[in-house]
Design an enzyme around this catalytic site. Structure first.
Site, short mmCIF file in Angstrom:
data_model
loop_
_atom_site.label_atom_id
_atom_site.label_comp_id
_atom_site.label_asym_id
_atom_site.label_seq_id
_atom_site.Cartn_x
_atom_site.Cartn_y
_atom_site.Cartn_z
N GLU A 61 0.69 -1.13 0.15
CA GLU A 61 0.08 0.12 0.17
C GLU A 61 0.78 1.16 -0.02
O GLU A 61 1.97 1.27 0.76
CB GLU A 61 -0.82 0.07 1.07
CG GLU A 61 -1.81 1.24 1.46
CD GLU A 61 -3.03 1.21 2.28
OE1 GLU A 61 -3.06 0.39 3.11
OE2 GLU A 61 -3.84 2.28 1.87
N CYS B 19 -6.87 1.84 1.79
CA CYS B 19 -7.49 3.14 2.06
C CYS B 19 -7.16 3.93 0.98
O CYS B 19 -7.74 4.83 0.70
CB CYS B 19 -7.62 3.59 3.45
SG CYS B 19 -8.27 2.71 4.79
N ASN C 84 -11.93 -1.72 -1.52
CA ASN C 84 -11.34 -2.12 -0.51
C ASN C 84 -12.22 -1.61 0.77
O ASN C 84 -12.42 -0.45 1.02
CB ASN C 84 -9.90 -1.40 -0.25
CG ASN C 84 -9.32 -1.38 1.06
OD1 ASN C 84 -8.82 -2.53 1.61
ND2 ASN C 84 -9.28 -0.51 1.96
N GLU C 85 -12.26 -2.77 1.52
CA GLU C 85 -13.25 -2.29 2.87
C GLU C 85 -14.43 -1.47 2.65
O GLU C 85 -14.90 -0.76 3.40
CB GLU C 85 -12.32 -1.87 3.79
CG GLU C 85 -11.08 -2.69 4.20
CD GLU C 85 -10.14 -2.02 5.74
OE1 GLU C 85 -10.41 -0.84 6.05
OE2 GLU C 85 -9.45 -2.83 5.92
O1 AHR Z 1 -3.29 -1.55 6.24
C1 AHR Z 1 -3.53 -0.39 6.85
C2 AHR Z 1 -4.84 -0.11 6.31
O2 AHR Z 1 -5.81 -0.87 6.88
C3 AHR Z 1 -5.49 -0.34 4.92
O3 AHR Z 1 -5.35 0.94 4.15
C4 AHR Z 1 -6.85 -0.37 5.16
O4 AHR Z 1 -7.54 -1.48 3.97
C5 AHR Z 1 -6.99 -0.96 6.48
O5 AHR Z 1 -8.00 -0.40 7.18
#
Ligand code: AHR
Length: 803
Positions: free
Chosen positions: A43, A252, A369-370
């Protein structure tokens, strides 16, 4: 946590006199292990990409980072620096730097990616600064490629030179930039370092008057990983993890706080000066330099499957209306075409132009994502239908935030877990009983994020225990990745991480070494096994206490903790709030009592540590001053905020309960206002006994935590058995191993072990391999043999066999 407490922590372990037994059946087949099981999640966070793996050395190279200041750049003292938006190098890169030279010239310097200060408001690791001096890490003899767009004007007729300058001003490399005229020109030159310096700077200096404009000032080491623009040492660390897939580019980060900052892959391809970076949710601007093409190339170089996470039309605070979703769905289709379309397709041609006519591999795509809820589900369906219609072979990864989408069949669902070491140890078997009929599972993000220091041994051991369960169930859990991958400690926005780096150095946390050890030694088929532990094996929870409130005002006094005649804490001796760590609330000392007056939830103060061990008696007085509930008293806390507590007058002041020890145990009861209560919590052996005003109200047994975990697998050809054994406990575990069903076993094998002296042990720049894998001798292997697995260890044994 200090090392001085080691003997006391060890006391928390119960003695295991009998050995454990581990029976492995090599003639039976368990799960076929997914070839993509252990991968990585990259990330853009903590400067992992820009300023990290992406080998660019200049921060704010295109002057777009801040609209008002040329951040990261400083003048040499004789000039004026102006951010200028007249005549940009191209419309996508609107800002350049104008240097108005003084009569004797002037110039600018860049020290690379400066630190922004560790942590952010309220993050616990903020209190642990990691001082590092910013600068460019220059290696003696290395070649650096400088490129910049430059033009002159306002009477400029002087000369411009570029140099790398050491901390004391020594010139490490220099080159002239010739042919500057009034039109933008891209200049490229090489700087060869005659000396090294970890804290150097890039200087561009002009003579004479007039003005010089510069933009896209980029400095790369000539040597990058496989020649594809990644920083050598960091890319080597990643390669050492042997990832079978790479999830990219977030997290995120992909979502963005708002859609305006969401990642759009099309902004990250093509010439770098035309890429539009974006404001990263983790507190800095990205360049787009480490984009979709670089990602696909990186995966190819690693031999890993790419898993791109595409924004699904949702950011943290807003989302795309359904009627405008087509553009976002088309983005996904175009990305697939970019990766694997023919060179005569629109996006395949772009790939070829970028130097890769052959298709890249792309078999997976994650939608969001999420994200979750009905807004996600209806958008997921759009992506699903469009992608499956054109590319039925692509496996889609769906988010299950707040509920699994049910409107479309799901290939793979993405689960995320961040928690304590205990949480992960307790979930080592969680997938053993998962419904195999449903969609496959990708554990896209997991890590111990509490009680973990800046990445300690206990965290890594908890993760290793959990990973034995992932591997055992790797027919169903088809992918898993630890998160996050990288941190520059001066940009830490998340803790902990696998790889820690500064401008010139790096090391792996203990979690990194666990990840690498597991991924480097995974078989093709699970061999079923049974592990039996002696009843006395394992660790009891151990640690300090807390005093808390929930929607309530209250005060506490006469707090005393005693262990076998030793007073560990006495509020008449350890006075006031000083000995307590605060976690929310308005606390004050009033007439010798510790008073909390805020009406919010879960406010507490805590004291003590693991050195207090598991067994002690806590006594105190408490008085409710107002509010909806009663008192919350934590005990045996490895982490101040753990919900391991006695809740008096909880559940709307209707019940008293013991929480955090298996099933919550409750009895009816309430707490009255303005009355002092006597509270006693006795921790003895495996029992917790709680009394209120001298009367026992709750008693509960708590089992020692399981401390031994194992998984066995074999290679396809049946010639090698790979045993992984994790001992999270404070004492070595003698283990009687029986290998059944092998025609023959070689008496010696190969082995590696990660060992930690103390749960809080960490690695650092100075001691990068304090907790790391080392080779161990493996002899005396037989159908039945005994091996001792050291306290706090992760062991891999590779045994030759015939089945
Ligand atoms: O891994 C850090 C963060 O944790 C990522 O951006 C997110 O997907 C999760 O909440």
């Amino acid at each position: 946590m200090s090392k001085a407490i080691l003997p006391l922590v060890a006391a928390a372990a119960l003695a295991a006199a009998e050995p454990a037994t581990l029976t492995v059946h090599v003639d039976r087949d368990g799960a076929t292990i997914s070839p993509t099981l252990f991968g990585i999640f990259f990330e853009e966070i903590n400067r992992g990409g820009d300023g990290g793996l992406y080998a660019e050395m200049v921060e704010n190279r295109s002057f777009e980072d801040d609209a008002h200041h040329p951040v990261s750049w400083s003048g040499l003292g004789r000039e004026r620096l102006v951010l200028d938006r007249d005549r940009p190098i191209n419309p996508r890169n609107p800002t350049a730097l104008r240097i108005d030279l003084g009569p004797t010239g002037g110039g600018v310097a860049n020290v690379g990616f400066r630190g922004a200060g560790a942590g952010g408001a309220g993050v616990p690791w903020e209190t642990k600064p990691q001082p590092m001096t910013a600068g460019l890490a220059i290696r003696k003899g290395a070649v650096y490629r400088l490129s910049l767009h430059v033009r002159g004007g306002n009477g400029f007729g002087g000369a411009l030179t570029a140099r790398l300058e050491g901390r004391t001003g020594a010139i490490l490399a220099t080159a002239a930039i010739n042919g500057i005229d009034t039109d933008w020109k891209k200049q490229e030159l090489e700087l060869v370092a005659t000396e090294g310096d970890q804290t150097a700077r890039l200087v561009l200096e002009a003579t004479g008057g007039g003005s010089v404009w510069i933009d896209m000032v980029s400095l790369f080491p000539q040597e990058t990983w496989k020649g594809h623009g990644l920083r050598m040492d960091l890319a080597e660390m990643v390669a050492g993890m042997k990832p079978r897939f790479v999830r990219f580019p977030g997290g995120c980060f992909v979502e963005g706080d708002r859609l305006a900052n969401a990642v759009r892959w099309k902004d990250t391809i093509g010439p770098v000066e035309e890429r539009v970076g974006n404001w990263c949710i983790w507190g800095y601007r990205t360049t787009g330099g480490f984009g979709a093409h670089e990602f696909l190339q990186w995966c190819e170089d690693l031999g890993a499957e790419p898993l791109y996470v595409i924004n699904c039309g949702m950011a943290h605070a807003d989302h795309v209306p359904m009627e405008r979703m087509q553009e976002w769905v088309q983005d996904a289709l175009d990305l697939i075409e970019y990766a694997r379309g023919p060179v005569d397709s629109k996006w395949g041609a772009m790939r070829a132009k970028a130097g890769h006519p052959a298709p890249f591999r792309l078999n997976h795509l994650q939608i969001g994502n999420e994200n979750g809820g009905p807004i996600y589900h209806e958008r997921y369906a759009l992506f699903h239908d469009a992608i499956k219609a054109k590319h039925p072979d692509i496996k889609l990864v769906a988010c299950v935030w707040g509920g699994v989408p049910t409107n479309r069949p799901l290939d793979i669902i993405d689960e995320h877990y961040y928690n304590t070491p205990r949480f992960f140890r307790e979930r080592a078997d969680m997938y053993d009983s998962y419904d195999r009929g449903g969609s496959k599972v990708y554990v896209g993000e997991y890590a111990v994020t509490q009680q973990c220091g800046l990445g300690n041994a206990d965290a890594a051991l908890g993760e290793a225990a959990y990973m034995t369960g992932l591997e055992r169930n790797a027919d169903h859990v088809v992918m898993a990745s630890y998160a996050p991958l990288f941190v520059n400690p001066t940009w830490r926005r998340w803790n902990p991480n696998a790889i820690v780096f500064d401008q010139g150095r790096c090391y792996g946390t203990p979690s990194y070494h666990v990840q690498a050890l597991f991924a480097n030694h995974v078989g093709d088929v699970v061999c079923p096994s049974e592990l039996a532990l002696p009843p006395s094996a394992g660790d009891m929870p151990a640690g300090g206490i807390s005093l808390g409130t929930w929607l309530t005002q209250a005060e506490y006094r006469d707090v005393r903790v005693e262990r076998a005649g030793t007073v560990l804490f006495d509020s008449s001796r350890d006075r006031g709030l000083k000995p307590w760590r605060r976690h929310g609330g308005d606390w004050s000392e009033v007439d010798g009592a510790l008073r909390q007056t805020s009406d919010k939830e879960n406010l507490l103060i805590a004291t003590g540590d693991a050195g207090w061990g598991p067994e002690y008696t806590l006594t105190l007085k408490a008085r409710k001053l107002g509010g909806k509930e009663g008192f919350i008293i934590g005990f045996q806390l490895a982490d101040d905020r753990e919900h391991h507590w006695l809740n008096l007058g909880g559940w709307g002041n209707a019940q008293h309960g013991l929480e955090g020890i298996g099933e919550v145990k409750k009895v009816d009861g309430r707490i009255e206002d303005n009355r002092w209560y006597d509270i006693r919590i006795e921790l003895k052996g495996q029992e917790v006994v709680c009394s209120l005003d001298g009367r026992e109200i709750l008693r509960q047994a708590q089992k020692p935590a399981r401390s031994l975990f194992a998984v066995a697998s074999r290679t396809k050809d049946g010639r090698e058995l790979i045993l992984k054994v994790v001992n999270t406990g404070a004492q070595a575990m003698e283990t009687a191993i029986a290998i059944t069903g092998a025609k023959s076993l070689q008496p010696s094998g190969k082995g590696w072990s990660i060992l930690a002296g103390h749960p809080a042990d960490e690695n650092t720049f100075e001691r990068p391999r304090n907790v790391a894998a080392a080779a161990i001798p493996v002899t005396g292997v037989a159908p039945r043999f005994v091996r001792s697995f050291p306290a706090r260890s992760v062991t891999v044994l590779r045994l030759g066999m015939e089945r």
